[in-house]
Design a protein around this motif. Structure first.
Motif, PDB file in Angstrom:
ATOM      1  N   ALA A 191       0.836  -1.218   0.000  1.00 54.51           N
ATOM      2  CA  ALA A 191       0.000   0.000   0.000  1.00 54.51           C
ATOM      3  C   ALA A 191       0.862   1.256   0.000  1.00 54.51           C
ATOM      4  O   ALA A 191       0.595   2.216  -0.715  1.00 54.51           O
ATOM      5  CB  ALA A 191      -0.925  -0.012   1.230  1.00 54.51           C
ATOM      6  N   ALA A 192       1.929   1.228   0.813  1.00 53.74           N
ATOM      7  CA  ALA A 192       2.822   2.386   0.836  1.00 53.74           C
ATOM      8  C   ALA A 192       3.502   2.595  -0.493  1.00 53.74           C
ATOM      9  O   ALA A 192       3.693   3.718  -0.957  1.00 53.74           O
ATOM     10  CB  ALA A 192       3.862   2.206   1.951  1.00 53.74           C
ATOM     11  N   THR A 225       1.076   4.165  -2.887  1.00 52.26           N
ATOM     12  CA  THR A 225       0.903   5.590  -2.560  1.00 52.26           C
ATOM     13  C   THR A 225       2.108   6.404  -3.022  1.00 52.26           C
ATOM     14  O   THR A 225       1.979   7.470  -3.617  1.00 52.26           O
ATOM     15  CB  THR A 225       0.714   5.758  -1.045  1.00 52.26           C
ATOM     16  OG1 THR A 225      -0.419   4.990  -0.637  1.00 52.26           O
ATOM     17  CG2 THR A 225       0.490   7.226  -0.695  1.00 52.26           C
ATOM     18  N   LEU A 226       3.313   5.874  -2.751  1.00 48.44           N
ATOM     19  CA  LEU A 226       4.537   6.562  -3.171  1.00 48.44           C
ATOM     20  C   LEU A 226       4.619   6.683  -4.675  1.00 48.44           C
ATOM     21  O   LEU A 226       5.015   7.715  -5.209  1.00 48.44           O
ATOM     22  CB  LEU A 226       5.752   5.800  -2.641  1.00 48.44           C
ATOM     23  CG  LEU A 226       7.129   6.408  -2.974  1.00 48.44           C
ATOM     24  CD1 LEU A 226       7.252   7.790  -2.366  1.00 48.44           C
ATOM     25  CD2 LEU A 226       8.248   5.490  -2.474  1.00 48.44           C
ATOM     26  N   ALA A 230       2.101   6.785  -6.758  1.00 46.66           N
ATOM     27  CA  ALA A 230       1.104   7.755  -7.236  1.00 46.66           C
ATOM     28  C   ALA A 230       1.576   9.194  -7.034  1.00 46.66           C
ATOM     29  O   ALA A 230       1.243  10.082  -7.797  1.00 46.66           O
ATOM     30  CB  ALA A 230      -0.223   7.530  -6.516  1.00 46.66           C
ATOM     31  N   LEU A 231       2.365   9.393  -5.946  1.00 42.17           N
ATOM     32  CA  LEU A 231       2.843  10.754  -5.654  1.00 42.17           C
ATOM     33  C   LEU A 231       4.199  11.054  -6.284  1.00 42.17           C
ATOM     34  O   LEU A 231       4.751  12.122  -6.087  1.00 42.17           O
ATOM     35  CB  LEU A 231       2.953  10.943  -4.132  1.00 42.17           C
ATOM     36  CG  LEU A 231       1.639  10.827  -3.344  1.00 42.17           C
ATOM     37  CD1 LEU A 231       1.908  10.936  -1.864  1.00 42.17           C
ATOM     38  CD2 LEU A 231       0.636  11.876  -3.795  1.00 42.17           C
TER      39      LEU A 231
END
Length: 443
Positions: free
Chosen positions: A382-383, A386-387, A389-390
């Protein structure tokens, strides 16, 4: 008419005169001024060569003319290498030009040799004063004309060879009367800004006169005094200039200069992979050695059961010795010793119970480990999403760009810009330099 006299026709006379001229005046140099210049549709050049006292017609055929690289203009002075021919139809003689050069190039060559000898005597060409080229540069500066083909060759070579290297261009003309001074100014600007690891001074091929800007003494001394290593790639492999001798490295072509300034990206990746492999192997060896030391230490440890057995055996020995001792005082001590033995036995570890508890804990740990790993793996995934995507690279891939000014600061407001400012656009694939033509705000 005498009997043995030979009578020639006009054509025969002109032919023989032409043969005499061609045999006697082949491959001569003639100096003069161009006039009545005409370039025919066939590509041939027809013109007159004249001086203060006389003139002669000349022709230069298309194959020879195309190799000159420029078109002569009326009034310009040249030195022509030609052979003398006769045009039989009219009886006019003319020069058939094979090549030409601007008048005075002999003086240029002499000036080149004199300056070379002077600077060599001062030690500007000595090998021991040459600066080493950085093995892995982060930023490379290029001093050349923005319109030069050499610039395109350098950019293409660096993009193919080392796309990770940042490039800064210091524009300056590479030909003309003021070119040498402007090249020196561009070099001094690069030194003052101190933002590159290596400088490339490049230009495409040309005649001695075309390359004369790179034979300037002021430019040569600026190159020698530069704290930044300089690779000079001027002209073709056979061209040599004073800048070549003064620079830290002389490259035969602009493309070769780009190749000499940095190693290929794939070579660097190979070295990194080899270093990672070596580090991994060393770590494994360290772990193996530590494991061996741990095994030896465990072998030296004595278990509580073994130590208890040793103490019990020693206690029994002491008890037997006490029993063999005669007299009543020893009986009391024997009773006390029995009591102590009973207490010791009650205080002894319950090895069977402890072994069962240990096995139970091992089973619980074995069951909990996979669940813990699964939970941590899910959190890591999940991290990572998220990373990702950013990630700035993801944003750039959607067509955005990061804009930086000449100092490398990120530009956030168009009102901070002025016309003529130079900006760097970082894109999803590479980067490029632009110049501001107009600045306005969307608000």
């Amino acid at each position: 008419m005498l009997k043995n006299e030979i009578v020639l026709s006009v054509g025969q006379l002109n032919r023989q005169v032409g043969q005499l001229l061609e045999g006697h005046f082949s491959q001569i140099w003639v100096k003069g001024e161009v006039s009545n210049f005409t370039q025919a549709a066939s590509g041939h050049w027809y013109f007159t060569i004249k001086d203060e006292r006389a003139s002669v017609r000349a022709v230069m055929f298309r194959g020879r003319a195309s190799a000159v690289g420029f078109v002569p203009k009326a009034g310009e002075r040249f030195e022509f290498r030609a052979s003398v021919t006769l045009y039989e139809a009219r009886g006019d003689y003319q020069l058939q030009v094979e090549t030409l050069r601007r008048a005075g190039l002999g003086d240029l060559h002499e000036a080149f040799l004199q300056l070379k000898e002077k600077l060599a005597a001062e030690g500007l060409f000595d090998t021991d004063r040459k600066r080493p080229i950085p093995a892995i540069p982060r930023t490379v500066g290029v001093i050349t004309s923005l319109a030069a083909a050499a610039l395109r060759d350098v950019l293409s070579a660096l993009e193919r060879r080392a796309p990770q290297v940042h490039i800064i261009i210091y524009p300056a003309p590479v030909q003309g009367a003021a070119a040498a001074g402007q090249l020196a100014e561009a070099l001094n600007a690069a030194i003052q800004r101190n933002e590159v690891d290596t400088l490339l001074l490049v230009r495409g091929g040309g005649s001695l006169e075309d390359l004369w800007s790179f034979n300037d003494e002021t430019l040569a001394r600026a190159i020698a005094a530069s704290p930044i290593p300089i690779i000079c790639g001027v002209g073709h492999e056979t061209d040599f200039t004073i800048a070549d001798f003064v620079a830290d490295i002389r490259a035969p072509t602009p493309t070769a200069a780009a190749e000499l300034c940095c190693p290929p990206r794939q070579t660097l990746l190979t070295h990194v992979a080899a270093a990672v492999g070596s580090l991994t192997a060393q770590q494994l060896r360290l772990i193996e050695r530590a494991s061996l030391r741990l095994d030896r230490a465990l072998a030296m440890l004595v278990s509580p059961q073994q130590r208890l057995a040793q103490q019990s055996e020693r206690l029994q020995v002491l008890k037997n010795r006490l029993a063999r001792a005669a007299g009543a005082p020893y009986e009391r001590r024997a009773a006390s010793l029995d009591a102590l033995q009973s207490r010791l036995m009650r205080a002894a570890p319950q090895s069977a119970r402890l072994r069962r508890e240990l096995q139970h804990n091992v089973l619980r740990l074995s069951a909990a480990a996979p669940r813990q790993l699964a939970q941590q793996g899910a959190r890591l995934s999940a991290a990572f999403l998220t990373l990702q995507a950013l990630s700035p690279a993801k944003i750039l891939g959607r067509g955005y760009a990061i804009v930086r000014d000449a100092q490398g600061e990120v530009v956030k407001n168009a009102l901070d810009l002025s016309k003529g400012d130079r900006l760097n656009l970082e894109l999803a694939q590479g980067s490029t330099d632009v110049e501001v033509l107009r600045a306005s705000s969307l608000l």
